[in-house]
Design a protein around this motif. Structure first.
Motif, PDB file in Angstrom:
ATOM      1  N   LEU B 573      -1.782  -3.902  -7.472  1.00 56.01           N
ATOM      2  CA  LEU B 573      -0.593  -3.239  -6.943  1.00 56.01           C
ATOM      3  C   LEU B 573      -0.801  -1.730  -6.899  1.00 56.01           C
ATOM      4  N   GLU B 596      -0.977  -7.887 -10.297  1.00 58.04           N
ATOM      5  CA  GLU B 596      -0.274  -6.740 -10.855  1.00 58.04           C
ATOM      6  C   GLU B 596      -1.273  -5.644 -11.224  1.00 58.04           C
ATOM      7  N   GLN B 722      -3.214   6.238  -3.480  1.00 62.89           N
ATOM      8  CA  GLN B 722      -2.771   4.886  -3.808  1.00 62.89           C
ATOM      9  C   GLN B 722      -2.142   4.227  -2.592  1.00 62.89           C
ATOM     10  N   VAL B 723      -2.329   2.944  -2.522  1.00 61.86           N
ATOM     11  CA  VAL B 723      -1.836   2.211  -1.358  1.00 61.86           C
ATOM     12  C   VAL B 723      -0.317   2.118  -1.417  1.00 61.86           C
ATOM     13  N   ASN B 724       0.277   2.333  -0.299  1.00 57.26           N
ATOM     14  CA  ASN B 724       1.723   2.184  -0.178  1.00 57.26           C
ATOM     15  C   ASN B 724       2.000   0.862   0.530  1.00 57.26           C
ATOM     16  N   PHE B 725       2.500  -0.114  -0.243  1.00 57.29           N
ATOM     17  CA  PHE B 725       2.687  -1.453   0.323  1.00 57.29           C
ATOM     18  C   PHE B 725       4.032  -1.600   1.033  1.00 57.29           C
ATOM     19  N   ASN B 726       4.684  -0.469   1.320  1.00 59.81           N
ATOM     20  CA  ASN B 726       6.042  -0.556   1.849  1.00 59.81           C
ATOM     21  C   ASN B 726       6.167  -1.387   3.114  1.00 59.81           C
TER      22      ASN B 726
END
Lengths: 838, 838
Positions: B573, B596, B722-726
């Protein structure tokens, strides 16, 4: 009302683990026994005929290994059931002959005749009801609803025991021997399943594979097919009927099992008849001899369609009537009370009524009352026409057909009376608490109705409808076949009655009319009423998921989030025993969700209630309490041993009284204290009486209160400790759904996997739970209240101004933020699991 | 070899969401259109015939709403397919008649006759092959294997298009019109599915329900039943056959769909024949007239059993032979190359060979060569005995039966020759790349074999076996029926050929012999070879899960943990884009697990590869790069605008050369740089040439390198974010298994839910993944290498000295410890989600 102890099969995970453990144990046991056997062999080696013995042992081993094979089991099952079916049939025939003989012998006196005609069935039915009631009340009824529930994955205890088997077989024989309009087909499904279960238990003495649950369910499914197959000598129809009636989803790989066993069973069943010289060769049970070259005209099809539609209404009416009778008797409390007291009175009264009405010299003469069920069916499927131009034809009535002919009354009137009387009689008779089915009576009524239409057609078109050249008269027997299939199909909601009819009559020439009528009957009946078996399931309140009806689109539009329970009972990984205690007190769910923490709500698995209870009892159970009390007592003894004054009885009794009062007060105050804890107080009190009181003559109430408070304190301390899940079985992968899953899909998954409940999650977060109950409500709500929905079908779209993916993303973001804020401390402490997972 | 573009259906979660979105859009669109309609109505209200129009609109609405109902669709499908089947049959009959007419007209010259006999089928087959090849190569073959795969949940593109429909229908008509030993049954399953898919597309213009995927699959299943049903006019057999052949798990609630559509279709198909004056009334396709009262003797059963067992071996041999021919042609590279070049040569050659051998004045006279398939079947099912005491009987051969009689040769020799020749001819002919099935040829061969046994029995017992009183001679036609059912059952591994046979012949009197033979044939064939359809699936390498065989116990003992892949590709995540990039580069999985964190490995969901790619491209895509470069360029321009000296072409070209060299060097160094990034360098270089170079006359290589380094740095920065999983679609509930789940259960779940892969978790922690590939390997490994297992079946028990629950508990403990250490900071920061979840 029904004795039913349901337990849902465990979830996959738990089950898999237990199975693995069992197998492991089994293999260990086996390896031990094999080692001992090889030791034996070595000993024998020194003996004389060593080779011989080795060979014997090998043969034995081989045979035992073969016993595990499915086909051996299926052959044994088929053989057994064929024998049972044949013996039951034989006994029934003897019973019926005895009645006829008595009736025939007393033809000098009508009153004596009536007495014989009526007493015989009353005695038999009463015996059957009493016997079943005493030995195994589970044997009552057809058994198909119960089998449906069992194959759904619910374990109904006592339904598959030897007692039930004996009760069912003997009860059924007596019930059918009475000549009441009852069937043997439903009970035979149950008997076959009982046979399979018992055989499986017996065979498990040889091989371990019989202990596997999923295999047992497969075998039960095959057994249902055998039951129908050997009852009607209809292997194909039996397999299909049993599939339609008992399964929601069918594994095609189990197909051959049913076919194999049912064919073998039907074969043996018919061969027994040949060996008994009843038949010359293997033929159908109710063989018809319709002409082959021109079975029916194309223009007769509307008549067949009419039969189908009328049968549909009739079938729905039958189911409704049956339910109405049961509910009426239950609702009328006066009747109910009376009947509950005199349990055998109801069967006797019903039998008396039915047999009085069918008394041949009385009203029975107008409805072919002297024919048994089998005889009526044979005459109804006769390929000759009974009436032409409305007047009974002067052909020579062979044996039984005579019964339909009455000097004063038209054949049509006889048929109508037969249909009407048998209709309510059958609906009434199937409510008697004896092992009985409703298929055969309905089948006969359907045949009579078909015959009625056929005779009317024959009277209307005496030379047939076909106009080109040859005259092909109408065959009323064909209509009877169509009617029988249609009505039985409508009552049971099955299409495969068509196949059963072909196998029963040995002719397939009417395939298209039969199929059309059966489909129409099904269409009508299914839109009006549940099937007879589903109706009984509802009456008995068995845990079952209703079927989705025909083409209800709303199932695709209702989402899980509309029906799920949002207030899920859960426990967290770092909860304390108090939480456990509270959760166990408030809810009644069989399994509880285990989440990571109340904030994250990440679903880690589910724990069974029993596991939690054992955890709690480990923490606060008798051993630990005793230990604590022993410690306390030891300390107390030490303290008191100096001032030990043996006191008077009187003082301690008064003290006891005070204590009792205080305990009561304490329990009244702490309403949240469970019964377990209450009894624990008494336990303490007893302990004090036995341990402390002998030490201290007159324990003051304040001292006792002090002890109690101390114990309560200890208890609170114990409850505040964090739960140690070490010795707890956790199902790590309970079934999960997404909130957008449609009702249709949920139903599919539930019935496919035999689920009891499923958690609704959103990116690993637990947001709700759906159980069978909610699902049933949702389906029934949307089925019955078709126009006005109980809940709006698109409720889930109303509040979704923001799209779901956005919502999710925000949630995810929060989760992520949380982790970000915690990532620093984590990096400082690289744990073991970190290394492991990389 | 086969053009196949497979895509697995999306997982439940993703699909549900997309469906919901679509429905929502649909409802919005609909509400808009409804609003406009009511506006229209209001306008009309002022007009004259307002009521009339309102009524019309309402009727229209009602009709359109009805169009969504299943039964309308099924009736249309049935009607359409009956018409197609009838037209195809009609055309085939004309084609065959034309050939006979040509052959008959040229009886003066044998050579011309031969030419006509041979050229006609060669031309037709070549045309069929060519037409299919050009229009839609997917139409080749029977189509049942493909339908099996499609119903499993795999989307095979181009298999359900209009082009394929046209190619299949016309190709099939030509192929069967040629008189080759080919069948129409397999292709009809495909044609019906095509019809259903096209009809569904057409109907979706009226209602939205047709866009639902699960409904479409239900409809396809019904279509398969219609295909068989209208081909043989066998509704029940059609439904059962299609279930057995295409499904693994069957939803009983879809049962009625198949029955309804197939019955309607069969009805219309037969009614068309009546209207066309081919038949007097609706009867069976190959009606038999065996005697009803004594169809067969009990003592004949061993002969029927022998037919069954021999058919089992024969069926297995047929499948083996068919596969051998295909593999032989593929392996022989020279042949293969040649045939690939001249694609139409192979069909032409095979046809030439087959039709030469069946030329009636030539070798064909010894094998009833002049009969078409249908004619042979009719004669084989004839209820008269051809031979008595080994000598051909002198009854009057009606029409076609004459063909079996040869003045010099015994009828037995003719039959044996027929069987042997047709056997390899059929196996060869079904490999021709035209739309064709193998059911009918096999059926005819089986009938011939049965006839052979029957005639032998009749010769052996001229007065029948029955000894009591009446003489019942043996009916060889009954043996033919049994043989046909047994051989076709063995080849297709189905039991329902028994039902098809009853419906085809219109007689069910031989039910028990047929059932026994079919079951024996299946038992033998299934233990030797896969079914013909499974064999084709393997040859074509379609993505399909093999069936579990009969009673292999080891499936209960192999666990998922033995077969799972432990090295799962996952993303966390809080991962950065670099991890995403690396994961995408190394793996080729369609979905990736989202956990996670690497330490906890708690499975949160799964993300599709495409989603990740789009995430990555959002972060590093052209728009963002361009933006960055524009910024850089603006800054550069500012800096350079002061010293702008227009330079020479020569210098810039040299510089370009240098840059190119450096780029190459850079890419050679960074082996991990993807193609995308490499092209990006070129993009940058172009940009520099166009933007920077005009500004600066001779850009030194060091300056360019500086730029590059800057860009690389920017890129690295971007990747470290960091990846934004939005904006990413996550399936929050991918299917999970426990490590102890047995192979048997895993197979069940995979085939029930049509899964592609499942994650293996332990208390929420991801520990492995099982995909279809592993499962297939495990099943085939344990099936084919029966004695010597590829992997020991109890491998999972070997290393389990410590019980699994203990292991789990320890893991859980670790997890718990970790949380305990982090519980403090969490308590200080009560987040929003905390409030929400309580």
């Amino acid at each position: 009302q029904t004795p039913m102890y349901g337990r849902y099969t465990q979830d996959l995970g738990v089950y898999a683990k237990e199975e693995a453990a069992r197998l492991r144990e089994g293999s260990q046991r086996r390896s031990v026994s094999e080692r001992s056997r090889t030791l034996d062999l070595l000993e024998y080696d020194k003996g004389r005929c060593a080779k011989c013995r080795i060979c014997t042992v090998r043969c034995q081993k081989f045979l035992i290994s073969r016993v595990g094979e499915d086909w051996i089991f299926l052959i044994l099952l088929g053989l057994l059931m064929a024998l049972v079916s044949w013996v039951v049939d034989f006994c029934i025939a003897i019973c019926l002959q005895a009645q006829k003989w008595m009736y025939g012998g007393l033809d000098s006196n009508v009153f004596l005749q009536y007495l014989a005609w009526v007493t015989y069935p009353v005695v038999l039915i009463t015996f059957s009801a009493g016997f079943t009631q005493i030995l195994a009340p589970q044997a009552v009824g057809s058994g198909i609803p119960e089998m449906k529930t069992i194959l759904r994955g619910v374990v109904l205890k006592e339904y598959l025991t030897f007692k039930t088997f004996v009760a069912k077989v003997i009860g059924l024989t007596c019930a059918l021997g009475s000549g009441m309009p009852l069937g043997k087909e439903g009970p035979f499904v149950h008997i076959a399943s009982l046979c399979a279960a018992l055989l499986s238990k017996f065979m498990s003495l040889f091989g371990g594979i019989y202990e596997n649950e999923s295999r047992n369910i497969e075998m039960l499914a095959a057994a249902c097919a055998v039951g129908v197959g050997c009852c009607f000598a209809a292997p194909i129809g039996g397999v299909l009927f049993s599939i339609e009636v008992t399964s929601t989803f069918f594994a095609v790989r189990n197909y051959w099992r049913g076919f194999f066993a049912a064919t073998f069973s039907a074969f043996i069943f018919r061969v027994l008849a040949v060996w008994n010289r009843d038949e010359e060769t293997i033929t159908a049970l109710f063989k018809t001899r319709f002409r082959l070259d021109f079975p029916f005209d194309l223009q007769e099809l509307p008549a067949f369609a009419v039969i189908g539609i009328a049968s549909g209404f009739g079938g729905a009416l039958f189911v409704y009537l049956n339910r109405l009778i049961v509910q009426f008797i239950r609702k009328q409390k006066a009747i109910n009370k009376f009947l509950m007291k005199k349990r055998l009175l109801y069967p006797a009264l019903v039998t008396l009524l039915v047999s009085t009405l069918t008394f041949p010299p009385g009203f029975g003469q107008f409805m072919a009352g002297r024919l048994t069920q089998k005889e009526s069916l044979v005459t109804l499927l006769d390929n000759r026409t009974w009436a032409k131009q409305g007047i009974a034809e002067e052909f020579d009535y062979i044996s039984h057909s005579q019964a339909w002919k009455h000097p004063q009354v038209n054949v049509f009137v006889t048929l109508v009376l037969f249909i009407v009387m048998k209709f309510w009689m059958s609906a009434l008779a199937t409510t008697i608490p004896v092992p009985c089915g409703a298929f055969m009576p309905v089948f006969v009524i359907g045949a009579a109705f078909g015959r009625l239409v056929g005779e009317s057609m024959a009277a209307w078109f005496p030379d047939g409808i076909h106009t080109d050249g040859t005259i092909y008269p109408i065959v009323p027997g064909g209509y009877a076949v169509v009617g029988a299939a249609a009505l039985s199909g409508a009552v049971t909601h099955t299409v495969s009655t068509a196949v059963i009819v072909f196998e029963l009559t040995g002719q397939i020439s009417h395939i298209l009319p039969v199929m059309i009528a059966v489909i129409l009957a099904n269409a009508v009946a299914q839109s009006l009423q549940p099937s007879l078996y589903d109706s009984i399931i509802r009456i008995k309140k068995l845990p079952y998921l209703p079927e989705l009806g025909w083409g209800h689109h709303e199932y695709y539009n209702i989402r899980v989030e509309d029906i799920m329970v949002r207030d899920v009972r859960y426990i967290t990984l770092n909860c304390c025993y108090r939480d456990l205690h509270d959760v166990l007190l408030t809810g009644h769910l069989k399994t509880l969700a285990l989440v990571e923490s109340a904030e994250s709500m990440i679903l880690l698995g589910s724990i069974e209630r029993a596991q939690l209870q054992s955890l709690l009892s480990q923490q606060l159970g008798r051993p630990r309490r005793l230990e604590y009390i022993r410690e306390r007592a030891a300390a107390e003894k030490k303290r008191l041993s100096v001032v030990s004054n043996p006191g008077s009885e009187d003082g301690s009794q008064r003290a006891n009284h005070e204590v009792r009062f205080q305990v009561r007060e304490a329990t009244a105050r702490g309403a949240h204290i469970s019964r377990a804890r209450f009894s624990w107080f008494f336990f303490c009190w007893q302990f004090f009486c036995s341990v402390i009181c002998p030490l201290q003559s007159s324990p003051s109430s304040s001292l006792l209160l002090f002890y109690f408070l101390q114990i309560a304190e200890w208890e609170e301390q114990q409850l505040d400790e964090q739960v140690n899940f070490n010795n707890c079985k956790i199902d790590p992968a309970p079934f999960q759904l997404v909130e957008r899953t449609s009702l249709h899909k949920t139903h599919t998954i539930f019935s496919l996997l035999g689920l009891d409940h499923a958690y609704v999650t959103s990116i690993g977060r637990l947001i709700g739970v759906v159980s069978l109950k909610e699902l049933r409500k949702a389906i029934e709500g949307s089925v019955t209240v078709k126009g006005v929905k109980v809940r709006p079908p698109l409720a889930s779209f109303r509040d979704s101004g923001t799209s779901s993916s956005e919502n999710e993303a925000t949630e995810l973001h929060k989760l992520w933020d949380r982790h970000k804020s915690m990532s620093l401390p984590r990096e400082h402490v690289p744990s073991d699991s970190d290394e492991k997972s990389q």
